[in-house]
Design a protein around this motif. Structure first.
Motif, PDB file in Angstrom:
ATOM      1  N   GLN A  65       0.811  -1.214   0.000  1.00 51.48           N
ATOM      2  CA  GLN A  65       0.000   0.000   0.000  1.00 51.48           C
ATOM      3  C   GLN A  65       0.850   1.272   0.000  1.00 51.48           C
ATOM      4  O   GLN A  65       0.419   2.309  -0.502  1.00 51.48           O
ATOM      5  CB  GLN A  65      -0.966   0.009   1.196  1.00 51.48           C
ATOM      6  N   ARG A  67       3.304   1.783  -1.864  1.00 48.52           N
ATOM      7  CA  ARG A  67       3.684   2.054  -3.251  1.00 48.52           C
ATOM      8  C   ARG A  67       2.531   2.679  -4.043  1.00 48.52           C
ATOM      9  O   ARG A  67       2.736   3.169  -5.155  1.00 48.52           O
ATOM     10  CB  ARG A  67       4.125   0.764  -3.951  1.00 48.52           C
ATOM     11  N   PHE A  68       1.319   2.622  -3.484  1.00 50.54           N
ATOM     12  CA  PHE A  68       0.132   3.088  -4.209  1.00 50.54           C
ATOM     13  C   PHE A  68      -0.697   4.034  -3.328  1.00 50.54           C
ATOM     14  O   PHE A  68      -1.838   3.726  -2.973  1.00 50.54           O
ATOM     15  CB  PHE A  68      -0.703   1.885  -4.672  1.00 50.54           C
ATOM     16  N   ASP A  70      -2.204   6.666  -4.093  1.00 50.65           N
ATOM     17  CA  ASP A  70      -3.423   7.114  -4.761  1.00 50.65           C
ATOM     18  C   ASP A  70      -4.586   6.162  -4.493  1.00 50.65           C
ATOM     19  O   ASP A  70      -5.720   6.590  -4.268  1.00 50.65           O
ATOM     20  CB  ASP A  70      -3.192   7.285  -6.256  1.00 50.65           C
ATOM     21  N   LEU A  88      -4.819  -5.088 -10.051  1.00 49.86           N
ATOM     22  CA  LEU A  88      -4.215  -3.763  -9.996  1.00 49.86           C
ATOM     23  C   LEU A  88      -3.629  -3.430 -11.362  1.00 49.86           C
ATOM     24  O   LEU A  88      -2.831  -4.193 -11.914  1.00 49.86           O
ATOM     25  CB  LEU A  88      -3.131  -3.762  -8.920  1.00 49.86           C
ATOM     26  N   VAL A  90      -2.176  -0.104 -14.128  1.00 49.87           N
ATOM     27  CA  VAL A  90      -1.626   1.247 -14.218  1.00 49.87           C
ATOM     28  C   VAL A  90      -1.676   1.689 -15.672  1.00 49.87           C
ATOM     29  O   VAL A  90      -1.411   0.902 -16.582  1.00 49.87           O
ATOM     30  CB  VAL A  90      -0.177   1.297 -13.681  1.00 49.87           C
ATOM     31  N   ARG A 105       6.044   1.077 -10.596  1.00 48.79           N
ATOM     32  CA  ARG A 105       5.349   1.576  -9.412  1.00 48.79           C
ATOM     33  C   ARG A 105       5.457   0.590  -8.250  1.00 48.79           C
ATOM     34  O   ARG A 105       5.664   0.983  -7.104  1.00 48.79           O
ATOM     35  CB  ARG A 105       3.879   1.852  -9.726  1.00 48.79           C
ATOM     36  N   ALA A 118       2.928   8.022  -8.874  1.00 49.53           N
ATOM     37  CA  ALA A 118       1.479   7.989  -8.661  1.00 49.53           C
ATOM     38  C   ALA A 118       0.796   9.135  -9.391  1.00 49.53           C
ATOM     39  O   ALA A 118      -0.310   8.975  -9.941  1.00 49.53           O
ATOM     40  CB  ALA A 118       1.168   8.053  -7.168  1.00 49.53           C
ATOM     41  N   ALA A 123      -3.093   4.564 -10.777  1.00 54.44           N
ATOM     42  CA  ALA A 123      -3.452   3.153 -10.639  1.00 54.44           C
ATOM     43  C   ALA A 123      -4.964   2.997 -10.607  1.00 54.44           C
ATOM     44  O   ALA A 123      -5.696   3.885 -10.170  1.00 54.44           O
ATOM     45  CB  ALA A 123      -2.841   2.592  -9.360  1.00 54.44           C
TER      46      ALA A 123
END
Length: 335
Positions: A65, A67-68, A70, A88, A90, A105, A118, A123
């Motif tokens: 989480q 890493r993401f 957004d 997931l 991108v 990402r 991000a 994503a």
């Protein structure tokens, strides 16, 4: 919250490969068919109490989480105590699903880099199952009921991107159309078939997956095994500047194909091959390398491939259909 509430790691339910879409009797209760996405399998956990962390778990059980951010921020749209299974994805700068950018990402660790990626490459999360509602696990419920709850979740909470509900159909004609047409778009590689009465069984290959495939040609640039008994083929294609670019490798070839090749392959002289010094991965995401012999790139293989690619490279091993000794390498599609 239920004492049985799910916590990471939760092993996702998996699918076994099939060549074609099966009949309605292949799985319990008839079939529902969903699109198969070319991304990262992931499970989202929303906190049961205000202020708790949103967790994003990979198929292998790691938490990503951080890493993401957004997606974490967008989880404010979701109710508490929810666990969702999905894919997931991108988008790149052109708004196209891009597995290579997704890898960037997922591998980013420096906070400033994470934030920049991000912002540049948002994503999305395609949801295809719900494992927990209001802190109560629903894995034992049939797929048909879980799907109904999932559709209500999207409608009741007016969920919007990055949360996307995976399309699902029970119409065999629509499923065949998806497999034949939708898979031409980057990021969609086939369909997944699920039984309407199936419960969700973690770490069990109870679903069926069908990847779209096409037949194409590539140049044989290296082999494993020996010249007298090659085991698998390392393949390439020439780019616009005349460079032989690696595009993938085959699964193990048959004894018949190996015998056909034995008299037609020539080991490349030291320093003469465009791949001199190159190392080839034994599998996507592994550091193991193949023990290869470079050969004069003057032979062509016809292969069956799926749509999972990263910048022109087939991520999954391809299948040798036949050897094309009648096709010159200059007639092979360019990289």
């Amino acid at each position: 919250m239920s004492p049985d509430a799910l916590r990471p790691p939760v092993k996702p339910m998996l699918a076994q490969a099939r060549e074609t879409i099966p009949g309605p009797g292949a799985l319990r209760g008839g079939l529902a068919v969903e699109l198969k996405w070319d991304g990262y399998r992931a499970i989202v956990f929303t906190p049961s109490r205000p202020g708790g962390p949103v967790l994003l778990q990979t198929r292998q059980g790691g938490l990503i989480q951080d890493r993401f951010p957004d997606l974490v921020a967008a989880a404010s749209q979701l109710p508490p105590g929810l666990v969702l299974d999905g894919e997931l994805l991108v988008l790149n700068g052109d708004g196209v699903m891009d597995f290579g950018v997704l890898q960037r990402r997922a591998a980013a660790a420096v906070p400033r880099t994470v934030r920049a990626l991000a912002k540049a490459f948002p994503a999305y999360f395609v949801v295809f199952d719900v494992l927990q509602l209001e802190g109560q696990p629903v894995l034992a419920e049939p797929y048909e009921r879980r799907r109904g709850w999932l559709e209500s979740l999207f409608a009741d909470h007016a969920l919007s991107p990055p949360w996307t509900l995976c399309p699902s159909t029970r119409d065999p004609a629509v499923a065949r159309e998806w497999l034949g047409t939708w898979t031409r778009a980057p990021g969609i590689e086939g369909v997944v078939c699920k039984g309407l009465l199936q419960p969700y069984r973690p770490d069990t290959r109870g679903w069926l997956k069908v990847r779209a495939r096409e037949t194409t040609e590539a140049v044989i640039g290296a082999i494993t095994g020996t010249l007298g008994r090659p085991h698998l083929l390392v393949l390439g294609r020439y780019d616009s500047e005349g460079r032989l670019r690696h595009v993938g490798k085959t699964t193990g070839i048959s004894p018949t194909a190996a015998r056909q090749l034995a008299d037609r392959l020539t080991a490349a002289a030291p320093g003469s091959h465009p791949w001199d010094g190159a190392r080839f991965s034994a599998g996507w995401g592994t550091r193991d390398v193949l023990d290869t012999t470079l050969v004069v790139p003057d032979r062509v293989a016809e292969v069956s491939v799926d749509t999972a690619r990263d910048r022109g490279v087939w991520r999954h091993p391809v299948r040798l259909v036949r050897l094309r000794f009648d096709v010159p390498v200059q007639d092979v599609q360019a990289f």
